[in-house]
Design a protein around this motif. Structure first.
Motif, mmCIF file in Angstrom:
data_model
loop_
_atom_site.group_PDB
_atom_site.id
_atom_site.type_symbol
_atom_site.label_atom_id
_atom_site.label_comp_id
_atom_site.label_asym_id
_atom_site.label_seq_id
_atom_site.Cartn_x
_atom_site.Cartn_y
_atom_site.Cartn_z
ATOM 1 N N LEU A 78 0.714 -0.856 -0.042
ATOM 2 C CA LEU A 78 -0.296 -0.309 0.010
ATOM 3 C C LEU A 78 0.841 0.987 0.122
ATOM 4 N N ARG A 79 0.847 2.205 -1.518
ATOM 5 C CA ARG A 79 1.780 3.516 -1.087
ATOM 6 C C ARG A 79 0.465 4.241 -0.605
ATOM 7 N N GLY A 80 -0.542 4.378 -0.680
ATOM 8 C CA GLY A 80 -1.680 5.308 -0.204
ATOM 9 C C GLY A 80 -3.109 5.010 0.354
ATOM 10 N N ALA A 81 -3.520 5.512 1.411
ATOM 11 C CA ALA A 81 -5.065 5.702 1.583
ATOM 12 C C ALA A 81 -5.773 6.651 1.813
ATOM 13 N N GLU A 82 -6.960 7.167 0.768
ATOM 14 C CA GLU A 82 -7.798 8.435 1.644
ATOM 15 C C GLU A 82 -9.354 8.322 1.294
ATOM 16 N N TRP A 83 -9.649 8.522 2.338
ATOM 17 C CA TRP A 83 -11.147 8.626 2.541
ATOM 18 C C TRP A 83 -11.649 9.490 0.825
ATOM 19 N N ALA A 84 -13.013 8.468 0.689
ATOM 20 C CA ALA A 84 -13.477 9.114 -0.682
ATOM 21 C C ALA A 84 -15.331 9.823 -0.424
ATOM 22 N N GLY A 85 -15.558 9.756 0.699
ATOM 23 C CA GLY A 85 -16.697 10.050 1.353
ATOM 24 C C GLY A 85 -17.513 8.674 1.190
ATOM 25 N N GLY A 86 -19.297 9.270 2.048
ATOM 26 C CA GLY A 86 -19.662 7.885 2.136
ATOM 27 C C GLY A 86 -20.525 8.553 3.134
ATOM 28 N N ALA A 87 -21.013 7.475 3.817
ATOM 29 C CA ALA A 87 -21.843 6.940 4.823
ATOM 30 C C ALA A 87 -20.769 6.879 6.337
ATOM 31 N N PRO A 88 -21.328 7.416 7.161
ATOM 32 C CA PRO A 88 -20.870 7.145 8.730
ATOM 33 C C PRO A 88 -20.770 5.860 8.820
ATOM 34 N N MET A 89 -19.683 5.973 9.904
ATOM 35 C CA MET A 89 -19.129 4.707 9.852
ATOM 36 C C MET A 89 -20.405 3.502 11.031
ATOM 37 N N PRO A 90 -21.176 2.520 10.516
ATOM 38 C CA PRO A 90 -22.628 2.013 11.320
ATOM 39 C C PRO A 90 -22.333 1.510 12.775
ATOM 40 N N SER A 91 -23.352 1.595 13.184
ATOM 41 C CA SER A 91 -23.229 1.141 14.699
ATOM 42 C C SER A 91 -24.461 0.727 15.149
ATOM 43 N N GLY A 92 -24.351 0.057 16.463
ATOM 44 C CA GLY A 92 -24.818 -0.781 16.857
ATOM 45 C C GLY A 92 -25.365 -2.657 16.000
ATOM 46 N N GLY A 93 -26.703 -2.556 15.891
ATOM 47 C CA GLY A 93 -26.984 -3.680 15.140
ATOM 48 C C GLY A 93 -26.271 -3.953 13.574
ATOM 49 N N ALA A 94 -26.401 -2.261 12.813
ATOM 50 C CA ALA A 94 -26.160 -2.191 12.122
ATOM 51 C C ALA A 94 -24.265 -2.477 11.532
ATOM 52 N N LEU A 95 -23.581 -2.557 12.638
ATOM 53 C CA LEU A 95 -22.511 -2.258 12.063
ATOM 54 C C LEU A 95 -22.243 -4.033 12.913
ATOM 55 N N PHE A 96 -22.686 -5.077 13.616
ATOM 56 C CA PHE A 96 -22.696 -6.764 13.202
ATOM 57 C C PHE A 96 -22.685 -7.212 11.703
ATOM 58 N N THR A 97 -23.826 -6.179 11.527
ATOM 59 C CA THR A 97 -24.359 -7.115 10.128
ATOM 60 C C THR A 97 -23.772 -6.459 8.679
ATOM 61 N N GLY A 98 -22.783 -5.308 8.912
ATOM 62 C CA GLY A 98 -21.784 -4.714 8.260
ATOM 63 C C GLY A 98 -20.210 -6.096 8.322
ATOM 64 N N PHE A 99 -20.257 -6.492 9.345
ATOM 65 C CA PHE A 99 -19.076 -7.459 9.526
ATOM 66 C C PHE A 99 -19.811 -8.608 9.231
ATOM 67 N N TYR A 100 -20.667 -8.775 9.334
ATOM 68 C CA TYR A 100 -21.710 -10.362 8.462
ATOM 69 C C TYR A 100 -20.746 -10.587 6.636
ATOM 70 N N LEU A 101 -21.139 -9.810 6.338
ATOM 71 C CA LEU A 101 -21.283 -8.834 4.403
ATOM 72 C C LEU A 101 -20.024 -9.005 4.528
ATOM 73 N N ASN A 102 -18.744 -8.202 5.571
ATOM 74 C CA ASN A 102 -17.622 -9.237 5.263
ATOM 75 C C ASN A 102 -17.152 -9.938 5.347
ATOM 76 N N GLU A 103 -17.288 -11.104 5.952
ATOM 77 C CA GLU A 103 -16.799 -12.374 6.463
ATOM 78 C C GLU A 103 -17.504 -13.117 4.555
ATOM 79 N N LEU A 104 -18.753 -12.800 4.789
ATOM 80 C CA LEU A 104 -19.580 -13.772 3.307
ATOM 81 C C LEU A 104 -18.057 -13.347 2.224
ATOM 82 N N LEU A 105 -18.215 -12.117 2.415
ATOM 83 C CA LEU A 105 -16.702 -11.312 0.654
ATOM 84 C C LEU A 105 -15.652 -12.483 1.594
#
Length: 261
Positions: A78-105
């Motif tokens: 990795l040479r560099g990384a920048e935030w490219a915009g988008g929604a805020p970090m999910p929280s609560g149950g949405a955070l668990f759901t997001g990690f579920y999607l990541n694990e599927l991928l």
């Protein structure tokens, strides 16, 4: 851009783990190159600009070092990384759901196998999950993403025809989605979907609209959830997804602490 030079990629961090006292290995999901393993040297140092950028569920623009187009390379730099915009970090149950999607991928995608449509669906579903007003909306969004994922990697049969005969499903008949046989007439003990519902789901998939697919999934719960869970588990093998186990454990704790009525 000339091959071999650093190129900017749209990416999400699926997972990271320590590589050394100062560096990380990242599993990135990129639109242009698919899933990549990337070494982020010095990312753990207090003064590194990467510390506040390499976060899950945040769309990034990343650049990789020379030779990053080498298909034989297991880990890129990795040479560099920048935030490219988008929604805020999910929280609560949405955070668990997001990690579920990541694990599927992580479990289902091969490295360096790009799926631009799946990347776009992931980018669209994260804010939907974060803003979901209730469990039904969240579940519909999850089912829509699972359908897109399975279709993109070639594990979802055409839903509007019987897989073994290729005959169109009958609107007033009930069908099952089986891991080994695809769409088939449902037995009495199987989660069943009507032919009309399967045709509507296939049409929404073909249309390419996540919103339309979510609406059709919402009308098919909970049978669709049971069918897709069986199909995913078949292709994932065992053990159970870690995020699914964590969510089940949390629900048990919540139920145990709830007052009895």
């Amino acid at each position: 851009m000339k091959r071999g030079l650093a190129a900017h990629l749209s990416a999400y961090v699926l997972h990271q783990y320590d590589w050394s006292e100062t560096s990380l290995i990242l599993d990135l999901f990129t639109r242009e190159r698919g899933r990549l393993a990337v070494a982020a040297k010095g990312a753990k140092r207090p003064y590194s600009q990467l510390r506040g950028v390499l976060l899950p569920f945040q769309r990034l623009s990343v650049s990789l070092g020379r030779g990053s187009d080498d298909a034989q390379a297991e880990v890129h730099t990795l040479r560099g990384a920048e935030w490219a915009g988008g929604a805020p970090m999910p929280s609560g149950g949405a955070l668990f759901t997001g990690f579920y999607l990541n694990e599927l991928l992580l479990r289902l995608l091969a490295r360096q196998d790009p799926h631009a449509a799946l990347f776009d669906a992931y980018a669209q579903v994260l804010p939907v999950l974060a803003a979901a007003a209730d469990e039904a909306q969240s579940q519909a969004a999850l089912r829509a993403f699972e359908l897109i994922l399975l279709r993109e990697i070639g594990l979802l049969p055409e839903l509007n025809c019987v897989t073994q005969t290729l005959l169109a499903v009958r609107a007033d008949s009930s069908y099952a989605l089986r891991p080994e046989a695809g769409i088939a007439p449902a037995l009495a003990d199987e989660p069943a979907l009507s032919g009309a519902r399967l045709v509507a789901l296939q049409a929404a998939l073909d249309h390419g609209s996540l919103d339309a697919l979510r609406a059709e999934c919402a009308a098919s719960l909970p049978a669709l959830r049971r069918a897709l869970r069986t199909l995913l588990q078949y292709h994932l093998g065992s053990p159970m997804l870690r995020t699914r186990q964590v969510m089940a454990d949390v629900r048990k704790l919540l139920d145990a602490g709830a007052p009895h009525r």
